[in-house]
Scaffold this active site. Structure first.
Site, PDB file in Angstrom:
ATOM      1  N   ILE A  40      91.992   5.395  23.556  1.00  0.00           N
ATOM      2  CA  ILE A  40      91.661   6.814  23.382  1.00  0.00           C
ATOM      3  C   ILE A  40      90.201   6.861  22.933  1.00  0.00           C
ATOM      4  CG2 ILE A  40      92.269   8.985  22.234  1.00  0.00           C
ATOM      5  CD1 ILE A  40      94.525   7.835  23.986  1.00  0.00           C
ATOM      6  N   ARG A 100     103.703   4.232   1.838  1.00  0.00           N
ATOM      7  CA  ARG A 100     103.267   4.135   0.432  1.00  0.00           C
ATOM      8  C   ARG A 100     102.500   5.404   0.065  1.00  0.00           C
ATOM      9  NH1 ARG A 100      99.356   1.504   3.700  1.00  0.00           N
ATOM     10  NH2 ARG A 100      97.400   2.645   3.509  1.00  0.00           N
TER      11      ARG A 100
END
Ligand code: MV4
Length: 514
Positions: free
Chosen positions: A207, A296
């Site tokens: 991309i 996290r």
């Protein structure tokens, strides 16, 4: 669904995030137990905690990564839960399992969810199954060179080879044409074996000029998942983020809703629990693709906290106790704009090389809209054992323009004496026209970084330098003729803070007892 009584939490981390979690514990009415390596024994996170346990030597391998010692410390101090922070063991399924097996609550998702998201091709399969757009490519590791050639032709060049056990850009290889494929495949595989002990690699279409956008989510044990908007993390260098903001100037309310729906579906499909982040690439024409999930709390979580008015770490603790989260998805709207600068002990004028030394003097900025999340203070040593983050400086304003102006003002107030930092570089970015327009993508710093470093220092930086000079002169005056080494040893200089350390410790203990 059952609730668990959590009264005391072990913080399996150090530095600013350990201090951040301790603060959240105290606000939630919980006690916090710190752990520390030998050189960290006088660190702010140790003093702020209600108790502290020594867990080993300077290297992370001999301290913050020692699972048995951390679990033993939690049991010995009567903790009911363990918060891993970020980095270190925070995304190791093995740690989450060891904590659970010891009868303790892991403040985070299950070991199974961590494992599923850590395997990048499995994550792609599961996200595709949940209806998320994934980057065109393979969803299994490549079997051999022939398959790689076939798949790359199908996807269309240029393609990226990525490590299945990787993440964060490690072991990634760009392949522009078929002639480059086989050598790149071999290189990627051997790099993946060395870095992760797993040579599996897969393919994705490249991309071009994307932005790195990530969505913060929270999920509780009662089946609720909410998205707290996006963070814009495109301003990075060699996969190290330098500046993050919320919201992104590239995300409209409609796009925010679509990204949020994708992120909550992602979390729901893996039975996620707690705070997590879904990373996306946002292409220039507006399409987005799932990249990775981080299981996290992240370094840059404060920008989300400031624009959504939610304390993510307190919510993590609340969710871990089994109670329903206090955040309601339907009403969440970003208010204003927040920017974070990671102030690091790295020399921007020397290729961002990490530097070591003593923080001799520190004057943090303050005032309206400013947050300073640090885990070090004057007198502390910056070593190469841990990451070079000195502090996160976060500015909030009612608009992006105001947040930038606040950040400039705060960077002008900030004085750090003792070692070079990224401060001046941040100030230059805050004055750079493309940044001011919000015209950023992952290639931004590659394009403007060099010119920024060659520009002459701005007048406001000279103000900070003048302040530094005045402070040094004052330090010399107050220390008299004492040599720097002797001053540090005796704590004679008021700037080292060493002399105040013991008194502060007593005060801290007394307050927590009361
Ligand atoms: C990409 C990409 C372009 N196309 N994947 C780098 C870190 C890892 N998390 C994924 N990364 C990228 N994956 C496709 N298909 C560009 C990057 C990338 C990048 C991504 C996010 C933030 C900074 C980056 C810097 C360079 C490359």
């Amino acid at each position: 669904m059952s609730e668990v009584l959590i009264k005391r939490v072990l913080i399996a981390n150090r530095g600013e995030i350990a201090l951040r979690i301790i603060r959240a514990c105290h606000e939630e009415g919980l006690e916090a137990v710190a752990v520390y390596s030998a050189p960290d024994r006088l660190s702010p996170h140790v003093r702020a905690a209600d108790a502290a346990v020594a867990i080993g030597g300077a290297s992370a391998e001999d301290s913050y990564l020692r699972i048995p010692r951390l679990v033993a410390a939690a049991r010995a101090t009567g903790c009911q839960a363990v918060h891993p922070g970020y980095g270190f063991l925070s995304e190791r399924a093995l740690f989450a399992r060891a904590v659970a097996d010891a009868g303790l609550v892991f403040v985070g998702p299950s070991a199974e969810a961590i494992q599923a998201m850590g395997d990048k091709t499995e994550a792609r399969r599961r996200m595709q199954g949940a209806g998320l757009p994934i980057v065109p490519g393979t969803t299994q590791p490549l079997a051999d060179a022939a398959e790689a050639r076939r798949e790359a032709r199908r996807i269309g060049y240029p393609v990226l080879l990525k490590a299945a056990a990787g993440g964060g850009g490690k072991g990634m290889r760009l392949v522009r044409a078929e002639g480059e494929l086989e050598p790149a495949l071999r290189a990627a595989q051997s790099e993946a074996v060395k870095a992760f002990g797993d040579g599996g690699v897969y393919l994705e279409k490249l991309i071009e000029r994307p932005r790195h956008i990530e969505i913060q989510i929270l999920a509780d044990r009662h089946g609720r998942v909410v998205a707290l908007g996006e963070r814009e993390c495109s301003v990075q260098r060699r996969h190290q983020k330098l500046i993050e903001e919320a919201p992104s100037s590239a995300v409209s309310p409609a796009l925010r809703r679509r990204l949020g729906d994708a992120a909550t579906a992602a979390a729901a499909t893996v039975g996620y629990l707690g705070a997590g982040t879904i990373e996306f690439l946002l292409a220039p024409e507006g399409s987005f693709y799932f990249l990775e999930m981080n299981t996290r709390i992240q370094v840059e979580h404060p920008v989300t906290e400031l624009v959504y008015g939610v304390d993510l770490v307190r919510e993590q603790l609340h969710i871990a106790s089994g109670r329903p989260m206090r955040v309601h998805g339907g009403t969440l709207q970003p208010r204003g704009h927040a920017i974070e600068c990671r102030i690091t002990a790295e020399d921007p004028f020397n290729d961002f090389l990490p530097v070591t030394g003593t923080l001799r003097y520190l004057r943090p900025p303050s005032g309206p809209g400013i947050r300073w999340d640090a885990g070090v203070e004057a007198g502390n040593e910056i070593t190469l054992f841990y990451d070079p983050l000195i502090a996160k400086l976060i500015a909030w304003g009612e608009s992006r323009t105001m947040a930038i102006r606040r950040m400039r003002r705060a960077l002008e107030e900030l004085v750090i004496v003792g070692l070079p930092t990224s401060q001046a570089f941040h100030l230059r970015v805050m004055r750079e026209p493309e940044f001011e327009r919000g015209a950023i993508d992952i290639g931004y710093l590659d394009r403007v970084g060099r010119a920024l470093l060659e520009a002459p220092p701005a007048p406001e930086l000279l103000r900070a330098v003048a302040a530094t000079g005045a402070i040094l002169a004052e330090e010399r005056r107050m220390a008299g003729a004492a040599a720097p080494a002797a001053r540090a040893a005796t704590g004679a200089s008021p700037w080292t803070a060493a002399g105040r350390r013991e008194g502060l410790r007593e005060w801290t203990r007394a307050r927590r007892r009361s």
